[in-house]
Scaffold this motif. Structure first.
Motif, mmCIF file in Angstrom:
data_model
loop_
_atom_site.group_PDB
_atom_site.id
_atom_site.type_symbol
_atom_site.label_atom_id
_atom_site.label_comp_id
_atom_site.label_asym_id
_atom_site.label_seq_id
_atom_site.Cartn_x
_atom_site.Cartn_y
_atom_site.Cartn_z
ATOM 1 N N ALA A 75 0.872 -1.190 0.000
ATOM 2 C CA ALA A 75 0.000 0.000 0.000
ATOM 3 C C ALA A 75 0.899 1.226 0.000
ATOM 4 O O ALA A 75 2.119 1.100 0.155
ATOM 5 N N TYR A 76 0.283 2.391 -0.216
ATOM 6 C CA TYR A 76 1.028 3.654 -0.068
ATOM 7 C C TYR A 76 0.424 4.409 1.110
ATOM 8 O O TYR A 76 -0.747 4.204 1.472
ATOM 9 N N GLU A 77 1.226 5.330 1.634
ATOM 10 C CA GLU A 77 0.710 6.257 2.640
ATOM 11 C C GLU A 77 1.123 7.668 2.277
ATOM 12 O O GLU A 77 2.264 7.887 1.822
ATOM 13 N N ALA A 78 0.209 8.601 2.460
ATOM 14 C CA ALA A 78 0.546 10.021 2.309
ATOM 15 C C ALA A 78 -0.400 10.823 3.179
ATOM 16 O O ALA A 78 -1.610 10.579 3.168
ATOM 17 N N ASP A 79 0.140 11.716 3.961
ATOM 18 C CA ASP A 79 -0.647 12.607 4.827
ATOM 19 C C ASP A 79 -1.608 11.805 5.719
ATOM 20 O O ASP A 79 -2.764 12.185 5.898
ATOM 21 N N GLY A 80 -1.132 10.679 6.213
ATOM 22 C CA GLY A 80 -1.950 9.871 7.114
ATOM 23 C C GLY A 80 -3.026 9.046 6.431
ATOM 24 O O GLY A 80 -3.828 8.374 7.080
ATOM 25 N N VAL A 81 -3.061 9.085 5.109
ATOM 26 C CA VAL A 81 -4.073 8.313 4.362
ATOM 27 C C VAL A 81 -3.396 7.099 3.741
ATOM 28 O O VAL A 81 -2.276 7.184 3.223
ATOM 29 N N ARG A 82 -4.084 5.958 3.784
ATOM 30 C CA ARG A 82 -3.550 4.744 3.167
ATOM 31 C C ARG A 82 -4.204 4.549 1.794
ATOM 32 O O ARG A 82 -5.422 4.701 1.651
ATOM 33 N N ASP A 87 -4.689 1.871 -1.299
ATOM 34 C CA ASP A 87 -4.553 0.504 -1.831
ATOM 35 C C ASP A 87 -4.507 0.507 -3.351
ATOM 36 O O ASP A 87 -4.105 -0.469 -3.969
ATOM 37 N N PHE A 88 -5.000 1.588 -3.946
ATOM 38 C CA PHE A 88 -4.937 1.761 -5.405
ATOM 39 C C PHE A 88 -4.172 3.049 -5.685
ATOM 40 O O PHE A 88 -3.989 3.868 -4.782
ATOM 41 N N MET A 89 -3.764 3.218 -6.928
ATOM 42 C CA MET A 89 -2.978 4.413 -7.265
ATOM 43 C C MET A 89 -3.785 5.673 -6.979
ATOM 44 O O MET A 89 -4.913 5.806 -7.474
ATOM 45 N N PRO A 90 -3.250 6.611 -6.211
ATOM 46 C CA PRO A 90 -3.960 7.872 -6.031
ATOM 47 C C PRO A 90 -4.049 8.590 -7.378
ATOM 48 O O PRO A 90 -3.083 8.589 -8.138
ATOM 49 N N TYR A 91 -5.201 9.169 -7.666
ATOM 50 C CA TYR A 91 -5.348 9.798 -8.983
ATOM 51 C C TYR A 91 -4.556 11.085 -9.076
ATOM 52 O O TYR A 91 -4.152 11.519 -10.145
ATOM 53 N N HIS A 92 -4.314 11.722 -7.912
ATOM 54 C CA HIS A 92 -3.710 13.044 -7.956
ATOM 55 C C HIS A 92 -2.187 12.947 -8.013
ATOM 56 O O HIS A 92 -1.553 12.333 -7.166
ATOM 57 N N GLN A 93 -1.658 13.609 -9.022
ATOM 58 C CA GLN A 93 -0.225 13.566 -9.288
ATOM 59 C C GLN A 93 0.615 13.993 -8.076
ATOM 60 O O GLN A 93 1.617 13.366 -7.740
ATOM 61 N N SER A 94 0.180 15.058 -7.386
ATOM 62 C CA SER A 94 0.963 15.555 -6.252
ATOM 63 C C SER A 94 0.992 14.533 -5.124
ATOM 64 O O SER A 94 1.993 14.398 -4.433
ATOM 65 N N VAL A 95 -0.118 13.826 -4.949
ATOM 66 C CA VAL A 95 -0.158 12.795 -3.905
ATOM 67 C C VAL A 95 0.801 11.669 -4.288
ATOM 68 O O VAL A 95 1.614 11.210 -3.474
ATOM 69 N N LEU A 96 0.736 11.242 -5.537
ATOM 70 C CA LEU A 96 1.592 10.139 -5.983
ATOM 71 C C LEU A 96 3.071 10.492 -5.809
ATOM 72 O O LEU A 96 3.889 9.643 -5.479
ATOM 73 N N HIS A 97 3.403 11.750 -5.993
ATOM 74 C CA HIS A 97 4.801 12.166 -5.862
ATOM 75 C C HIS A 97 5.288 12.088 -4.413
ATOM 76 O O HIS A 97 6.480 11.973 -4.180
ATOM 77 N N VAL A 112 3.874 9.951 -1.898
ATOM 78 C CA VAL A 112 3.524 8.749 -1.129
ATOM 79 C C VAL A 112 4.791 8.034 -0.663
ATOM 80 O O VAL A 112 5.839 8.118 -1.305
ATOM 81 N N THR A 113 4.643 7.343 0.464
ATOM 82 C CA THR A 113 5.721 6.431 0.864
ATOM 83 C C THR A 113 5.147 5.026 0.845
ATOM 84 O O THR A 113 3.981 4.807 1.205
ATOM 85 N N PRO A 114 5.938 4.048 0.425
ATOM 86 C CA PRO A 114 5.422 2.685 0.330
ATOM 87 C C PRO A 114 5.296 2.031 1.709
ATOM 88 O O PRO A 114 6.111 2.276 2.587
ATOM 89 N N VAL A 115 4.264 1.207 1.848
ATOM 90 C CA VAL A 115 4.145 0.356 3.028
ATOM 91 C C VAL A 115 4.657 -1.025 2.586
ATOM 92 O O VAL A 115 4.119 -1.594 1.628
ATOM 93 N N TYR A 116 5.695 -1.511 3.243
ATOM 94 C CA TYR A 116 6.315 -2.760 2.785
ATOM 95 C C TYR A 116 5.990 -3.939 3.687
ATOM 96 O O TYR A 116 5.803 -3.787 4.895
ATOM 97 N N GLU A 117 5.960 -5.103 3.085
ATOM 98 C CA GLU A 117 6.070 -6.345 3.861
ATOM 99 C C GLU A 117 7.340 -7.022 3.387
ATOM 100 O O GLU A 117 7.656 -6.995 2.188
ATOM 101 N N GLU A 118 8.036 -7.627 4.326
ATOM 102 C CA GLU A 118 9.306 -8.266 3.962
ATOM 103 C C GLU A 118 9.147 -9.775 3.983
ATOM 104 O O GLU A 118 8.586 -10.333 4.921
#
Ligand code: GDP
Length: 458
Positions: free
Chosen positions: A376-383, A385-395, A397-403
């Motif tokens: 998943a991605y996270e940005a501004d406290g929002v998770r 699960d799909f690509m955020p439509y807004h370009q600024s948000v996509l720029h 986002v930080t990834p949520v990883y599982e190892e």
């Protein structure tokens, strides 16, 4: 683009609406075509998959893009780098078709034909849609100029005139392959287009105007006589084949996140690689699509600018580049690399209606102790699960990883599921469940045969 050497003109147009291909309309026994679509930013190994599928196909149709595709196929010790011609050309039983959605640089097309012929590949079955648009010399010039003027905001195009050719298609001043067969119409359309292009080149970019006579001599004199036998009604060929129960493969270039509409705009290509583009670019309705196979690399790569949430740097990036030979097929540019991103996969499943996925280059991860997967991605406290439509948000986002643990085993000799170590299977199964799509094939090496049919369900 190759230089024109001869200057003789085609004296008469010879367009016929009777398809020249081998298929006759018959009973409809089967109503489906297979589409192969990249699920990331391209270079996922579509060439190898389409080549494998081609064995059971009668027609392979390229549906969009130009000569910026660069499929690589390794077979019998020979490497074929195809830019424009569908990979099915390597099989004598296949009719390869360049569909109406493609933009064709005729000089490149002919030199690709010459290169393949010199290697013993018979290109005489190749058909080119008369409705495909032509890349013209001013498209090259404008591509170079606009990228130069954009400076640090440049898109990183391959500067082959593809974007400007699609732009002319949209503004309805494009020249099409069929125009090569009618010198009078070709010249009329060229003069209309050139008037505006030369004004832009001179007044905006301070360039010398292009000479209409020289262009006409080259396109009509050198290219047209050689291309004329290939020109056909590609839509009719496709539908005759469908009607006759033939198998059709629709082959795109680039990938979902380079799609003009669904990709990371503006860092995208100027056409629609998504499955919907296969319909418009080959003249086939959505209900005719059967298998829609998404192709994904076991990690992610991207060439040029644009957002890339899971991008790596340092030693890990170097390792993926080295082991995966991540340099552009045509440009030699080093690719950016990152961990597998299931947000992208989920989105690709949605926008393409993927029926399954082929996962390539799993072997590149063989030496790692652990592998991360973005869930998943996270940005501004929002998770997300799909690509955020807004370009600024996509720029931002930080990834949520599982190892997951690495398998540290050489996979290159695997031929079926039982040859994959449990940890490698777990990795693939994890991607399938996160993506919500079955993973049918796994690539374990560059060779044609190194694609294992595993059928892991989501
Ligand atoms: P395409 O444009 O999507 O066809 O991608 P490329 O032409 O860049 O092909 C990817 C490259 O990776 C080619 O050199 C292939 O031979 C190679 N390749 C494809 N599948 C695999 C795989 O499963 N493992 C490895 N190691 N290389 C692969």
């Amino acid at each position: 683009m190759s230089q024109c050497v001869s200057a003789h003109r085609l004296s008469t147009g010879s367009y016929t609406d009777q398809p020249k291909g081998p298929f006759r309309a018959g009973e409809r026994t089967r109503l489906s075509a297979t589409v192969v679509v990249g699920t990331q930013w391209g270079d996922e190994g579509k060439g190898k998959l389409t080549d494998l599928l081609a064995r059971d196909m009668d027609l392979v149709v390229r549906y969009q893009g130009g000569h910026n595709a660069g499929h690589t196929i390794v077979t019998g010790g020979d490497t074929f780098a195809l830019q424009l011609i569908p990979s099915g050309v390597l099989y004598p039983h296949i009719t390869p078709i360049i569909g109406n959605g493609v933009v064709v640089d005729p000089g490149v097309l002919l030199s690709e034909v010459d290169t393949l012929s010199a290697k013993g590949v018979d290109c005489s079955r190749l058909r080119v849609s008369g409705n495909a648009h032509l890349i013209m010399p001013y498209h090259h010039e404008l591509d170079r100029m606009t990228e130069r003027y954009l400076g640090k905001n440049r898109l990183g195009t391959t500067k082959r005139g593809i974007g400007p050719a699609y732009a002319d298609k949209a503004t309805r001043v494009g020249l099409r392959v069929q125009d090569l067969l009618d010198p009078k119409i070709f010249r009329q359309k060229l003069d209309v287009a050139l008037k505006e292009k030369n004004a832009v080149l001179a007044k905006v970019y301070n360039r010398l105007p292009l000479d209409g006579d020289a262009i006409a001599d080259c396109y009509l004199g050198e290219y047209a006589p050689r291309i004329e036998p290939m020109v056909d009604d590609a839509v009719a060929l496709v539908h005759q084949a469908l009607g006759a129960g033939k198998n059709i493969l629709l082959e795109g270039a680039q990938a979902t996140f380079l799609d003009l509409d669904q990709g990371t705009y503006p860092y995208v290509t100027s056409s629609n690689p998504c499955a919907g583009g296969a319909c418009t670019g080959a003249g086939i309705g959505p209900r005719e699509l059967g298998r829609i196979i998404g192709i994904a690399k076991a990690y992610v790569t991207r060439v040029g600018s644009g957002p890339f949430p899971t991008e790596l740097d340092g030693d890990l990036a170097d390792l993926l580049v080295d082991r995966g030979h991540e340099y552009g097929t045509n440009t030699g540019r080093r690719r950016r690399t990152g961990w597998f991103d299931t947000v992208m996969l989920r989105q690709a499943v949605r926008v393409n209606s993927l029926s399954e996925v082929a996962l390539t280059k799993l072997d590149v991860l063989d030496t790692l102790d652990a592998v991360k997967v973005c869930v998943a991605y996270e940005a501004d406290g929002v998770r997300y699960d799909f690509m955020p439509y807004h370009q600024s948000v996509l720029h931002r986002v930080t990834p949520v990883y599982e190892e997951l643990p690495g398998w540290r085993t050489d996979l290159s000799g695997a031929t079926d599921l039982s040859d994959l170590p449990t940890r490698a299977r777990d990795y693939v199964a994890f991607l399938a469940s996160q993506g919500g799509v079955p993973i049918q094939l796994v690539g374990v090496g560059p060779g044609r045969e190194q694609l294992v049919d595993i059928g892991i369900r989501d």
